[in-house]
Design a protein around this motif. Sequence first.
Motif, short mmCIF file in Angstrom:
data_model
loop_
_atom_site.label_atom_id
_atom_site.label_comp_id
_atom_site.label_asym_id
_atom_site.label_seq_id
_atom_site.Cartn_x
_atom_site.Cartn_y
_atom_site.Cartn_z
N ILE A 1 -6.93 4.11 -4.44
CA ILE A 1 -7.80 4.29 -3.29
C ILE A 1 -8.11 5.78 -3.15
O ILE A 1 -7.25 6.57 -2.73
CB ILE A 1 -7.14 3.74 -2.02
CG1 ILE A 1 -6.80 2.25 -2.21
CG2 ILE A 1 -8.03 3.93 -0.80
CD1 ILE A 1 -5.93 1.66 -1.13
N THR B 1 -11.06 5.24 5.29
CA THR B 1 -10.85 4.20 6.31
C THR B 1 -9.50 3.51 6.12
O THR B 1 -8.75 3.30 7.08
CB THR B 1 -11.98 3.16 6.25
OG1 THR B 1 -13.23 3.80 6.50
CG2 THR B 1 -11.76 2.06 7.28
N ILE B 2 -9.18 3.17 4.86
CA ILE B 2 -7.91 2.51 4.59
C ILE B 2 -6.73 3.40 4.93
O ILE B 2 -5.77 2.98 5.59
CB ILE B 2 -7.84 2.08 3.11
CG1 ILE B 2 -8.78 0.89 2.85
CG2 ILE B 2 -6.42 1.71 2.71
CD1 ILE B 2 -8.87 0.47 1.41
N HIS C 1 -11.36 -3.97 3.40
CA HIS C 1 -11.85 -2.82 2.62
C HIS C 1 -11.23 -2.80 1.22
O HIS C 1 -11.87 -2.37 0.27
CB HIS C 1 -11.54 -1.52 3.36
CG HIS C 1 -12.47 -1.24 4.50
ND1 HIS C 1 -13.75 -0.78 4.32
CD2 HIS C 1 -12.30 -1.38 5.83
CE1 HIS C 1 -14.35 -0.63 5.48
NE2 HIS C 1 -13.49 -0.99 6.42
N THR C 2 -9.98 -3.27 1.11
CA THR C 2 -9.32 -3.27 -0.20
C THR C 2 -10.00 -4.23 -1.17
O THR C 2 -10.27 -3.89 -2.32
CB THR C 2 -7.83 -3.63 -0.05
OG1 THR C 2 -7.19 -2.66 0.78
CG2 THR C 2 -7.14 -3.66 -1.41
N ASN D 1 -8.43 -5.31 8.72
CA ASN D 1 -9.44 -4.33 8.32
C ASN D 1 -9.09 -3.68 6.98
O ASN D 1 -9.95 -3.48 6.12
CB ASN D 1 -9.56 -3.26 9.41
CG ASN D 1 -10.69 -2.29 9.16
OD1 ASN D 1 -11.83 -2.69 8.94
ND2 ASN D 1 -10.39 -1.00 9.22
N VAL D 2 -7.80 -3.35 6.79
CA VAL D 2 -7.35 -2.75 5.53
C VAL D 2 -7.61 -3.71 4.37
O VAL D 2 -8.09 -3.31 3.30
CB VAL D 2 -5.86 -2.38 5.61
CG1 VAL D 2 -5.32 -2.01 4.24
CG2 VAL D 2 -5.66 -1.21 6.58
N TRP D 3 -7.27 -4.98 4.56
CA TRP D 3 -7.47 -5.97 3.50
C TRP D 3 -8.96 -6.13 3.17
O TRP D 3 -9.34 -6.22 2.01
CB TRP D 3 -6.87 -7.31 3.92
CG TRP D 3 -6.98 -8.40 2.89
CD1 TRP D 3 -7.69 -9.56 2.99
CD2 TRP D 3 -6.36 -8.43 1.60
NE1 TRP D 3 -7.55 -10.32 1.85
CE2 TRP D 3 -6.73 -9.64 0.98
CE3 TRP D 3 -5.52 -7.56 0.91
CZ2 TRP D 3 -6.31 -10.00 -0.30
CZ3 TRP D 3 -5.10 -7.91 -0.36
CH2 TRP D 3 -5.49 -9.11 -0.95
N TRP E 1 0.86 -1.18 0.00
CA TRP E 1 0.00 0.00 0.00
C TRP E 1 0.90 1.23 0.00
O TRP E 1 1.89 1.31 0.74
CB TRP E 1 -0.90 0.04 1.24
CG TRP E 1 -2.07 -0.90 1.17
CD1 TRP E 1 -3.31 -0.63 0.63
CD2 TRP E 1 -2.13 -2.24 1.66
NE1 TRP E 1 -4.12 -1.74 0.76
CE2 TRP E 1 -3.42 -2.74 1.39
CE3 TRP E 1 -1.22 -3.08 2.30
CZ2 TRP E 1 -3.83 -4.02 1.73
CZ3 TRP E 1 -1.60 -4.35 2.65
CH2 TRP E 1 -2.91 -4.81 2.37
N SER F 1 -6.27 3.86 8.59
CA SER F 1 -5.75 2.62 9.18
C SER F 1 -4.26 2.46 8.89
O SER F 1 -3.48 2.04 9.76
CB SER F 1 -6.51 1.41 8.63
OG SER F 1 -7.88 1.46 9.00
N TRP G 1 -14.59 4.39 2.20
CA TRP G 1 -13.70 3.23 2.34
C TRP G 1 -12.24 3.62 2.15
O TRP G 1 -11.35 3.08 2.80
CB TRP G 1 -14.10 2.11 1.38
CG TRP G 1 -13.92 2.42 -0.08
CD1 TRP G 1 -14.77 3.10 -0.89
CD2 TRP G 1 -12.81 2.04 -0.90
NE1 TRP G 1 -14.26 3.18 -2.17
CE2 TRP G 1 -13.06 2.53 -2.20
CE3 TRP G 1 -11.64 1.33 -0.67
CZ2 TRP G 1 -12.18 2.34 -3.27
CZ3 TRP G 1 -10.75 1.13 -1.73
CH2 TRP G 1 -11.02 1.64 -3.00
#
Length: 281
Positions: free
Chosen positions: A128, A137-138, A170-171, A166-168, A50, A141, A134
């Motif tokens: 992103i 959020t990523i 949403h990704t 959580n990141v995964w 990321w 995070s 979303w």
Amino acid sequence: MGQNTIAINQQFQEITEQRSGALPVQYYLTAFHALVDGRLPWHWHDEVQWVVMLQGEAEFYINNDSCTVKQGEALFINSGRLHAAHHGVLPSEYLCINVDPSFLIPEALHETYLTPFITATNFSWIRIPAESLWGKTIMRSLLSLQHLLEEKPFHFELQAFTVLNNVWRHTIGHEPILTYHPAQEREEQAMKQMLGWIQRHYAESLRLEDIAQAGSLSRSECCRYFQRILQTTPMSYVKEYRLQKSMELLQASKTSVTDIAFQVGFSSASHFIEPFVGISI
């Protein structure tokens, strides 16, 4: 933690110890102006990545796609994908977080929520957006993960796992139906083999036939692959790679220009100097 160069092995795979303590995670800040010629060369790594653009903007190239990432936005690059980047007009800096995919979710869920996404040929990257819920959020995070890895509070490893989970989630939640095309996978593997061969032999006298053979391709197929993925010809890429290596040598040593020209494979100093006209080193 800052990183202004990346080490690449002979298969163009990035060489980094992807760990923060006991975690299979690495984070670093990169300023494009500190890189050689302001460019991140073509490379790949097994980790997912990321990128959070903290300042300015940059153009990223992933396989045969390109994506502009502006300040406040982020980019996901999947495992094993060839990618490169260069900065825009303004000075730019980004936070990079590399993670071993197996650490993203519990092993019992890999077959459903990891392997299909890692292997899908239409899931190479995702921009992103900063304006989406979303996306916010990523990015929030990822910045909190950076803080955890820097401060290392008690049981931060467990917190980091929760954040990455959580990141995964949403990704992968914003990707269309996954597809897998073996022909595309073979093309990507052939490109890695050819780029790796160029890195090992760039200082020698290279022929198109040799580069094609490294990827088990014909001359015409080799040219098509380079044009489709890197938007250049094989021999133009060789020249660009030699220039990249020469600039590293010019910055790191007191070796004469003539000696460097021959070290990186140019047949004469004049052929070496010509491309530098108008370039600030």
